[in-house]
Design a protein around this motif. Structure first.
Motif, PDB file in Angstrom:
ATOM      1  N   LEU A   1       0.821  -1.202   0.000  1.00  8.92           N
ATOM      2  CA  LEU A   1       0.000   0.000   0.000  1.00  8.92           C
ATOM      3  C   LEU A   1       0.858   1.257   0.000  1.00  8.92           C
ATOM      4  O   LEU A   1       0.349   2.349  -0.112  1.00  8.92           O
ATOM      5  CB  LEU A   1      -0.927  -0.016   1.218  1.00  8.92           C
TER       6      LEU A   1
ATOM      7  N   ILE B   1       1.998   2.918  -1.887  1.00  6.39           N
ATOM      8  CA  ILE B   1       1.295   3.328  -3.063  1.00  6.39           C
ATOM      9  C   ILE B   1       1.983   4.113  -4.141  1.00  6.39           C
ATOM     10  O   ILE B   1       1.982   3.720  -5.155  1.00  6.39           O
ATOM     11  CB  ILE B   1       0.077   4.068  -2.596  1.00  6.39           C
TER      12      ILE B   1
ATOM     13  N   ASN C   1       1.888   2.934  -8.521  1.00  4.93           N
ATOM     14  CA  ASN C   1       0.982   1.870  -8.942  1.00  4.93           C
ATOM     15  C   ASN C   1      -0.483   2.134  -8.641  1.00  4.93           C
ATOM     16  O   ASN C   1      -1.334   1.363  -9.055  1.00  4.93           O
ATOM     17  CB  ASN C   1       1.394   0.549  -8.292  1.00  4.93           C
ATOM     18  N   THR C   2      -0.797   3.172  -7.918  1.00  5.63           N
ATOM     19  CA  THR C   2      -2.182   3.433  -7.543  1.00  5.63           C
ATOM     20  C   THR C   2      -2.877   4.257  -8.620  1.00  5.63           C
ATOM     21  O   THR C   2      -2.364   5.279  -9.056  1.00  5.63           O
ATOM     22  CB  THR C   2      -2.239   4.189  -6.198  1.00  5.63           C
TER      23      THR C   2
ATOM     24  N   TRP D   1      -5.755   6.705  -9.545  1.00  5.34           N
ATOM     25  CA  TRP D   1      -6.617   7.701  -8.913  1.00  5.34           C
ATOM     26  C   TRP D   1      -7.601   8.256  -9.938  1.00  5.34           C
ATOM     27  O   TRP D   1      -7.226   8.488 -11.082  1.00  5.34           O
ATOM     28  CB  TRP D   1      -5.790   8.855  -8.340  1.00  5.34           C
TER      29      TRP D   1
ATOM     30  N   PRO E   1      -8.570   6.659  -4.782  1.00  2.00           N
ATOM     31  CA  PRO E   1      -7.706   5.603  -5.311  1.00  2.00           C
ATOM     32  C   PRO E   1      -8.548   4.383  -5.690  1.00  2.00           C
ATOM     33  O   PRO E   1      -8.810   3.500  -4.874  1.00  2.00           O
ATOM     34  CB  PRO E   1      -6.768   5.309  -4.143  1.00  2.00           C
TER      35      PRO E   1
ATOM     36  N   SER F   1      -7.943   1.868  -7.461  1.00  4.53           N
ATOM     37  CA  SER F   1      -7.284   0.568  -7.413  1.00  4.53           C
ATOM     38  C   SER F   1      -7.220   0.027  -5.978  1.00  4.53           C
ATOM     39  O   SER F   1      -6.953  -1.154  -5.782  1.00  4.53           O
ATOM     40  CB  SER F   1      -5.879   0.649  -8.020  1.00  4.53           C
ATOM     41  N   ILE F   2      -7.504   0.861  -5.003  1.00  3.23           N
ATOM     42  CA  ILE F   2      -7.561   0.428  -3.595  1.00  3.23           C
ATOM     43  C   ILE F   2      -9.016   0.215  -3.183  1.00  3.23           C
ATOM     44  O   ILE F   2      -9.386  -0.840  -2.686  1.00  3.23           O
ATOM     45  CB  ILE F   2      -6.882   1.448  -2.670  1.00  3.23           C
TER      46      ILE F   2
ATOM     47  N   THR G   1     -12.277  -1.767   0.181  1.00  2.00           N
ATOM     48  CA  THR G   1     -11.189  -2.476  -0.465  1.00  2.00           C
ATOM     49  C   THR G   1     -11.734  -3.853  -0.828  1.00  2.00           C
ATOM     50  O   THR G   1     -12.730  -4.307  -0.275  1.00  2.00           O
ATOM     51  CB  THR G   1      -9.981  -2.621   0.480  1.00  2.00           C
TER      52      THR G   1
ATOM     53  N   VAL H   1      -2.248   7.981   1.446  1.00  2.00           N
ATOM     54  CA  VAL H   1      -3.560   7.833   0.803  1.00  2.00           C
ATOM     55  C   VAL H   1      -4.575   8.741   1.488  1.00  2.00           C
ATOM     56  O   VAL H   1      -5.311   9.488   0.834  1.00  2.00           O
ATOM     57  CB  VAL H   1      -4.024   6.360   0.848  1.00  2.00           C
TER      58      VAL H   1
END
Length: 156
Positions: free
Chosen positions: A19, A21, A24-25, A27, A42, A44-45, A63, A146
């Motif tokens: 995480l 992050i 790779n995250t 948004w 985010p 992807s989270i 999540t 985050v």
């Protein structure tokens, strides 16, 4: 009318240890159509849509493993109360660890049952526009960036 929930749901399982992050995250901006409130989210989270929140318009997200959740909502504030007055009327739980109140917003945060709950509400025109985030306290450092980005991107 009820304000944002100050409770954290208990959820078990392991969270993505990466995480931390950065690159790779993914948004995206989430917008509440009725109020124009927006926030960087985010996706992807918080990939699971959990439906509308209680007490306002907006959306809840989890999540994939349901260990953390994010609520973006606009709560009616028909008397256009200041953030301090609005917060006081909600009878927030005892034991708040962090509290910041300005003429434009409030932030409160604490720990309940090994989970951090974080709530920021910006004063809008007849609304309080809020983000509520709950996540495992043991993962605080991984979540700091985050939570900060989400909080700072909230626009009424």
């Amino acid at each position: 009318m009820r304000a944002p929930h100050f409770c954290a749901a208990l959820v078990a399982s392991s969270f993505v240890p990466t995480l931390a992050i950065a690159a790779n995250t993914e948004w995206r901006q989430y917008v509440i159509a009725g109020t124009g409130t927006s926030v960087d989210m985010p996706v992807s989270i918080f990939s699971s849509d959990a439906g509308p929140p209680e007490g306002g318009t907006g959306r809840r997200f989890f999540t994939e493993d349901r260990r953390a959740d994010l609520t973006v909502q606009s709560v009616p504030n028909p008397e256009n109360d200041s953030p301090a007055t609005f917060l006081a009327k909600q009878n927030p739980p005892a034991g708040i660890i962090y509290k910041r109140i300005t003429p434009d917003f409030f932030v409160v945060s604490s720990i309940r049952k090994d989970r951090i709950w974080y709530n920021r509400c910006n004063r809008g025109n007849g609304t309080m526009n809020c983000v509520l985030i709950n996540y495992p306290a043991a993962e605080k450092r991984q979540w700091d960036g985050v939570v900060t980005r989400i909080s700072h991107s909230l626009r009424s």
